[in-house]
Design a protein around this motif. Structure first.
Motif, PDB file in Angstrom:
ATOM      1  N   GLU A 624       0.829  -1.207   0.000  1.00 42.21           N
ATOM      2  CA  GLU A 624       0.000   0.000   0.000  1.00 42.21           C
ATOM      3  C   GLU A 624       0.861   1.254   0.000  1.00 42.21           C
ATOM      4  O   GLU A 624       0.564   2.226  -0.699  1.00 42.21           O
ATOM      5  N   THR A 625       1.952   1.236   0.746  1.00 41.50           N
ATOM      6  CA  THR A 625       2.850   2.391   0.769  1.00 41.50           C
ATOM      7  C   THR A 625       3.439   2.645  -0.610  1.00 41.50           C
ATOM      8  O   THR A 625       3.510   3.792  -1.070  1.00 41.50           O
ATOM      9  N   MET A 626       3.886   1.583  -1.299  1.00 38.95           N
ATOM     10  CA  MET A 626       4.416   1.743  -2.651  1.00 38.95           C
ATOM     11  C   MET A 626       3.360   2.331  -3.586  1.00 38.95           C
ATOM     12  O   MET A 626       3.656   3.231  -4.398  1.00 38.95           O
ATOM     13  N   LEU A 627       2.136   1.860  -3.478  1.00 39.40           N
ATOM     14  CA  LEU A 627       1.072   2.364  -4.345  1.00 39.40           C
ATOM     15  C   LEU A 627       0.686   3.793  -3.984  1.00 39.40           C
ATOM     16  O   LEU A 627       0.338   4.596  -4.860  1.00 39.40           O
ATOM     17  N   GLN A 628       0.760   4.140  -2.699  1.00 43.51           N
ATOM     18  CA  GLN A 628       0.507   5.523  -2.293  1.00 43.51           C
ATOM     19  C   GLN A 628       1.561   6.461  -2.884  1.00 43.51           C
ATOM     20  O   GLN A 628       1.239   7.546  -3.371  1.00 43.51           O
ATOM     21  N   LEU A 629       2.807   6.039  -2.834  1.00 41.62           N
ATOM     22  CA  LEU A 629       3.879   6.837  -3.440  1.00 41.62           C
ATOM     23  C   LEU A 629       3.638   7.004  -4.939  1.00 41.62           C
ATOM     24  O   LEU A 629       3.825   8.092  -5.499  1.00 41.62           O
ATOM     25  N   THR A 630       3.222   5.923  -5.581  1.00 40.19           N
ATOM     26  CA  THR A 630       2.922   5.985  -7.015  1.00 40.19           C
ATOM     27  C   THR A 630       1.823   7.002  -7.284  1.00 40.19           C
ATOM     28  O   THR A 630       1.936   7.835  -8.199  1.00 40.19           O
ATOM     29  N   TYR A 631       0.778   6.939  -6.494  1.00 39.16           N
ATOM     30  CA  TYR A 631      -0.342   7.874  -6.640  1.00 39.16           C
ATOM     31  C   TYR A 631       0.133   9.319  -6.487  1.00 39.16           C
ATOM     32  O   TYR A 631      -0.238  10.205  -7.270  1.00 39.16           O
ATOM     33  N   LEU A 632       0.987   9.565  -5.499  1.00 37.14           N
ATOM     34  CA  LEU A 632       1.484  10.919  -5.266  1.00 37.14           C
ATOM     35  C   LEU A 632       2.359  11.409  -6.423  1.00 37.14           C
ATOM     36  O   LEU A 632       2.293  12.576  -6.805  1.00 37.14           O
ATOM     37  N   TYR A 633       3.185  10.518  -6.973  1.00 39.35           N
ATOM     38  CA  TYR A 633       4.031  10.934  -8.092  1.00 39.35           C
ATOM     39  C   TYR A 633       3.202  11.276  -9.332  1.00 39.35           C
ATOM     40  O   TYR A 633       3.625  12.085 -10.162  1.00 39.35           O
ATOM     41  N   PHE A 634       2.028  10.688  -9.464  1.00 39.21           N
ATOM     42  CA  PHE A 634       1.147  11.032 -10.583  1.00 39.21           C
ATOM     43  C   PHE A 634       0.337  12.297 -10.289  1.00 39.21           C
ATOM     44  O   PHE A 634       0.070  13.077 -11.199  1.00 39.21           O
ATOM     45  N   THR A 635      -0.062  12.475  -9.054  1.00 37.00           N
ATOM     46  CA  THR A 635      -1.054  13.522  -8.752  1.00 37.00           C
ATOM     47  C   THR A 635      -0.534  14.720  -7.976  1.00 37.00           C
ATOM     48  O   THR A 635      -1.121  15.803  -8.048  1.00 37.00           O
ATOM     49  N   GLU A 636       0.527  14.575  -7.212  1.00 38.85           N
ATOM     50  CA  GLU A 636       0.990  15.687  -6.373  1.00 38.85           C
ATOM     51  C   GLU A 636       2.504  15.879  -6.426  1.00 38.85           C
ATOM     52  O   GLU A 636       3.183  15.825  -5.399  1.00 38.85           O
ATOM     53  N   PRO A 637       3.081  16.100  -7.617  1.00 36.61           N
ATOM     54  CA  PRO A 637       4.502  16.452  -7.642  1.00 36.61           C
ATOM     55  C   PRO A 637       4.688  17.781  -6.910  1.00 36.61           C
ATOM     56  O   PRO A 637       3.852  18.671  -7.001  1.00 36.61           O
ATOM     57  N   ARG A 638       5.778  17.878  -6.191  1.00 35.40           N
ATOM     58  CA  ARG A 638       5.988  19.025  -5.293  1.00 35.40           C
ATOM     59  C   ARG A 638       6.940  20.040  -5.922  1.00 35.40           C
ATOM     60  O   ARG A 638       7.961  19.661  -6.492  1.00 35.40           O
ATOM     61  N   GLU A 639       6.616  21.307  -5.796  1.00 34.83           N
ATOM     62  CA  GLU A 639       7.514  22.354  -6.263  1.00 34.83           C
ATOM     63  C   GLU A 639       8.166  23.020  -5.061  1.00 34.83           C
ATOM     64  O   GLU A 639       7.490  23.431  -4.121  1.00 34.83           O
ATOM     65  N   ASP A 640       9.485  23.096  -5.083  1.00 33.69           N
ATOM     66  CA  ASP A 640      10.240  23.675  -3.971  1.00 33.69           C
ATOM     67  C   ASP A 640      11.443  24.406  -4.557  1.00 33.69           C
ATOM     68  O   ASP A 640      12.403  23.783  -5.019  1.00 33.69           O
ATOM     69  N   ALA A 641      11.390  25.733  -4.547  1.00 38.54           N
ATOM     70  CA  ALA A 641      12.443  26.538  -5.178  1.00 38.54           C
ATOM     71  C   ALA A 641      13.799  26.292  -4.529  1.00 38.54           C
ATOM     72  O   ALA A 641      14.825  26.202  -5.219  1.00 38.54           O
TER      73      ALA A 641
END
Length: 942
Positions: A624-641
């Motif tokens: 589940e953790t691996m799939l959660q990470l997958t979901y985040l990489y598709f839906t919530e890439p993070r922007e940090d200057a």
């Protein structure tokens, strides 16, 4: 009874319960560490030690090792390099095997020279590596005969010695360059006063060129003796039979009548602090190293020693993580830095720090290293850091324990080698798992911090501070004295306690609404289940028992960088890299590591030329953790200057001097010769590359490629139950955003130039050359043709080893590779790479072309082709029970439009390849009048 009395009563009960346990624990700490009950350790009358362990992974294969407790540290003045040369001569004839017979026989049973069959020589040991398939008893017998011959009857034929001089000198040549020149100045200083300072295993070229045979025979006679040897047998072989073979082949070996003492070399303690600056015009990176005095290591003998070892691992891991955090600043003090305890000298270790210097130069790097060390020494670590690190360590040992019956033999062999040579404990995974569970829970932060204060040297400890790298006009190089002064001043700076930042405790606060399955099918032959979701995501599942605690995931679809205008190239090329540097969801990479403490799961997205892909892995309980990470990489890439700027700054520092490296210049020239100025030609990074990446546009491109999951195929292989994983797939993959739009790739017209083209590149001061020859062109793709082309390359590699290495003594390594590709267009690519001496370039090119003509005229011999087939068969027998292989192959077959069941017909397909097939592909793809040849020669070459 009042509340206070109740609490007092509970305290009394707790004391009654726990005091006996504490006494027992103290008792236990004094007990000697047990030996792994799964391994049988014995000793012959002549002193030879042996280790035997039955192990079924991989099946029908046994790992044999001959370990000699002797290396370059024991060489006499006139033998420098001959411990290593002896190792080479072991493959050049013995009592029962003529020259090349060992290699030829082993290749015929599927043991590949270099990849499987190998050996290495260190300061204190020489180890021979021999994996043997156990299907035929006579092959196992012959394997033990080879070990016996290595141990006692290496031929040292004068003619073979002469030939091997060239091979060893070519190996020595490979190491030449800026790093080697710098190392030869710094290394003697690191071990000043010790024999380690002048006994590098590669030795001295002048001795290698001119020694007489009796000199190397003297080394062999003195140190290859049974009381300095171990034979290790781990694998799919009956232990009784293994012991019989050991006794049969090694009981008659004799020790010399007059033995030379096998003493350990000493390392005197450093008495004063020094600075050492070494520059080289071909160096590529500025590096800082700080070495504190070496001290003798206490041997781990008791359970208490093992507990102390766990405390030390905790301290090391926490200090390492703090160093990593420093690299996340917008202006990081170094590109990469670390502190650790270790050393190359047997029986000694010391505290040391090193860093790849960033744009700010050596001062901020040294200050950061020393101040972070001092912060840990003075204030220790926090309870939160300790708890996270405990979780990570427990997870690691838990996975090892879960895989105890699925551990590969070559991993087990390494433990026994270290036990024999260094007396490292081998209590066995069951005992180690028990120790971790029992001891980690009760190790306190106070205990860890006490050990930290002991292990990290105080401010005034003598130290050797080294600064190395290129001497550039725009970079101020300190003197030896200035370098030491920087370190001394840094050690006096006041430091504050480490501050722990609060982070979220879960990856996803609210799970997405599950998607819907629209189709499901089974392939019983392959053991796979294919699920199609309403969002046009396809998942192929293959549950296995190959590992007890492993799940592997691969995913891809067509798309990629080539869809963008060449002006957008860098933003597309580095989009996925930028995201992994900035994090996902609420989490930076450092925060992500913290929230994942105690879990084993990782995911990595990538945008390639014609596709985008995701790879991942996890333990069985962390799907589940691996799939959660997958979901985040598709839906919530993070922007940090700040993190993006940190990435750019570090990369610029790494590449700022890369053009000084002859190999970098050569590779850049090869690319230009092959592709000229095509806007999508491969490019080597420069500092300017990273300054041109636009963070906002890179993020936008990433979202364009991953924000719509339509058409992605996921392959998940490993330890899971299909019905149990389905709800997780619905939640995290079935819910991925989708438009249903078909994603395809683009052919941008990138084609390699055809020949005949011959070019020379001049770069470098060392007498080193490099030959690259390429054959490229369009050709229809087929799985059968791809297999034949790869077989051609492997047959050629056998001839290259035999002719260019063994007969001509012109190379140490090198060879041919070949591939047939379907996307973005159908084309073949064949390459030949040969590092060598400038004086041998023309001779080796001619010899290579002669071998190509032979295979085009006559085809390969049946013997050579059968060697390739048998090697591939043995590799396949291992791969077919490997989760990563299945995940990779199932996805690749789908991408190429190949029937999935072809995975099961591999042996049949390779058996069908004939000598005429290889002859035909050689004539088709290796046109000796139409190739691109590029040669690197040193600047001063005539």
């Amino acid at each position: 009874m009042g509340i206070i009395n109740k609490m007092a009563f509970k305290t009394l009960v707790l004391l009654i319960v726990f005091v006996p346990l504490i006494v027992f624990s103290q008792d236990k700490l004094q007990q000697p560490l047990p030996l792994d009950p799964a391994v049988k350790i014995g000793k012959l009358e002549n002193g030879l030690t042996y280790y035997i362990r039955k192990n079924g992974r991989p099946e029908k294969k046994v790992e044999l090792r001959l370990v000699i407790n002797a290396g370059s540290i024991l060489e006499d003045e006139d033998q420098q390099g001959l411990a290593h040369f002896t190792e080479h001569m072991a493959f050049n004839g013995s009592k029962n095997f003529k020259k090349n017979d060992i290699v030829s026989f082993l290749q015929s049973i599927g043991v590949e020279f270099g990849a499987d069959l190998n050996a290495y020589t260190g300061f204190d040991e020489t180890v021979y590596i021999l994996p043997i398939p156990t299907e035929k008893k006579e092959n196992v017998e012959k394997g033990f005969q080879i070990l016996e011959d290595w141990a006692s009857t290496i031929a040292f034929n004068a003619g073979e010695i002469e030939k091997e001089r060239g091979v060893v000198l070519e190996e020595e040549r490979l190491g030449k360059g800026a790093d080697d020149r710098i190392f030869k100045v710094t290394y003697p200083k690191m071990f000043e006063g010790s024999k380690y300072s002048n006994r590098l295993p590669i030795g001295k070229a002048e001795i290698i060129k001119s020694f007489k045979p009796d000199v190397i025979k003297r080394f062999y006679k003195d140190w290859y003796r049974p009381n300095l040897m171990a034979v290790i047998v781990v694998g799919d072989l009956d232990p009784t039979e293994a012991e019989r073979l050991i006794k049969k082949h090694f009981s008659n070996l004799k020790n010399p009548v007059k033995e030379r003492n096998r003493d350990l070399a000493t390392v005197p303690p450093r008495s004063k602090s020094e600075g050492l600056v070494v520059t080289d015009k071909e160096a590529t990176n500025h590096v800082v190293e700080i070495y504190y005095p070496y001290h003798q290591v206490k041997e781990e003998k008791t359970v208490g020693d093992y507990r102390t070892y766990l405390v030390e691992i905790l301290f090391r891991n926490m200090l390492s993580q703090r160093m990593q955090e420093l690299t996340q600043k917008a202006e990081p003090p170094f590109v990469f830095g670390a502190s650790n305890i270790g050393g190359w000298a047997r029986g000694y270790e010391g505290f040391n720090s090193f860093a790849y210097v960033s744009k700010g130069g050596p001062k901020p790097a040294i200050e950061a290293l020393m101040q972070e060390n001092e912060r840990a020494r003075k204030f220790g670590f926090t309870a939160a850091e300790l708890e996270r690190t405990k979780k990570v360590m427990l997870k690691s040992i838990e996975r090892s324990f879960n895989e105890r019956d699925k551990t590969e033999s070559d991993n087990l062999v390494e433990e026994y080698i270290h036990h024999f040579l260094n007396r490292e404990p081998i209590p066995g995974i069951e005992n180690e798992y028990a120790y971790y569970k029992e001891f980690l829970e009760n190790i306190t932060i106070e205990e860890v911090n006490r050990l930290t204060a002991e292990k990290i040297p105080a401010d005034n400890a003598p130290k050797l501070v080294i600064f190395t790298g290129p001497d550039k006009a725009d970079f101020k190089i300190p003197t030896n004295e200035e370098l030491l002064r920087i370190a001394e001043e840094a050690s006096k700076t006041e430091v504050k306690r480490y501050e722990e930042k609060e982070i979220a405790t879960s990856l996803i606060q609210k799970a997405p609404a599950p998607g819907k399955i629209v189709n499901e099918s089974e392939n019983k032959e392959l053991g796979t289940t294919t699920i199609k979701f309403a969002n046009d995501v396809l998942v192929i599942l293959k549950p296995t028992d190959y590992k007890n605690d492993q799940v592997v995931m691969n995913a891809s679809r067509f798309g990629g960088q080539y869809l963008y205008d060449p002006k957008e190239r860098l933003n597309a090329e580095f989009a996925s890299t930028a995201i992994t540097q900035m994090g996902v969801g609420q989490f930076s990479p450092v925060d992500l590591r913290k929230v994942l403490a105690g879990k084993n799961a990782s995911v990595s997205p990538r945008i390639g030329s014609v596709s985008e892909s995701v790879s991942g892995q996890c333990s069985a309980v962390d799907v589940e953790t691996m799939l959660q990470l997958t979901y985040l990489y598709f839906t919530e890439p993070r922007e940090d200057a700040e993190l993006f700027n940190s990435f750019v700054t570090k990369q610029q520092a790494l590449y700022q001097n890369m053009t000084s490296d002859p190999q970098y210049t050569f590779q850049d020239s090869v690319i230009h010769i092959l592709y000229e100025d095509h806007p999508w030609a491969p490019k080597l990074p420069t500092p300017e590359t990273f300054s041109k990446i636009d963070r906002h546009r890179a993020l936008a491109i990433y979202k364009e490629r991953f924000g719509d999951a339509s058409g992605f195929t996921f392959v998940i292989v490993g330890k899971f139950d299909v019905e149990e994983i389905k709800p997780l797939l619905k939640t995290y993959l079935g819910s991925l955003p989708s438009t249903g739009k078909v994603s395809s790739f683009k052919d941008v017209g990138l084609r390699a130039n055809k020949g005949p083209i011959q070019r020379e590149v001049r770069k470098g001061t060392e007498p080193k050359s490099f030959i690259r020859i390429f054959w490229n062109g369009e050709a229809p793709y087929s799985e059968a043709e791809q297999l034949k082309l790869q077989a051609l390359a492997e047959v050629m590699n056998i001839k290259i080893t035999e002719t260019l290495r063994e007969d001509l003594s012109g190379i140490y390594g090198g060879g041919m590779y070949a591939s047939l590709n379907k996307y973005p267009y159908s084309y073949y690519s064949v390459g030949l790479s040969l590092p060598c001496g400038p004086e041998n370039v023309n001779k080796l090119i001619k010899a290579s072309m002669d071998e190509i003509v032979k295979v085009k005229t006559k085809g390969p011999s049946e013997a050579d082709l059968n060697k390739v087939k048998e090697t591939w068969k043995q590799q396949y027998l291992v791969n077919i029970k490997d989760n990563a292989f299945w995940a990779r192959q199932l996805l690749q077959n789908r991408e190429l439009g190949i029937e999935p069941s072809s995975i099961l017909t591999y042996e049949k397909r390779i058996s069908a390849i004939t000598s005429n097939d290889i002859k035909a592909v050689a004539n088709k793809y290796l046109d000796t009048t139409n190739y691109v040849q590029v040669v690197l020669n040193p600047e001063a070459h005539n």
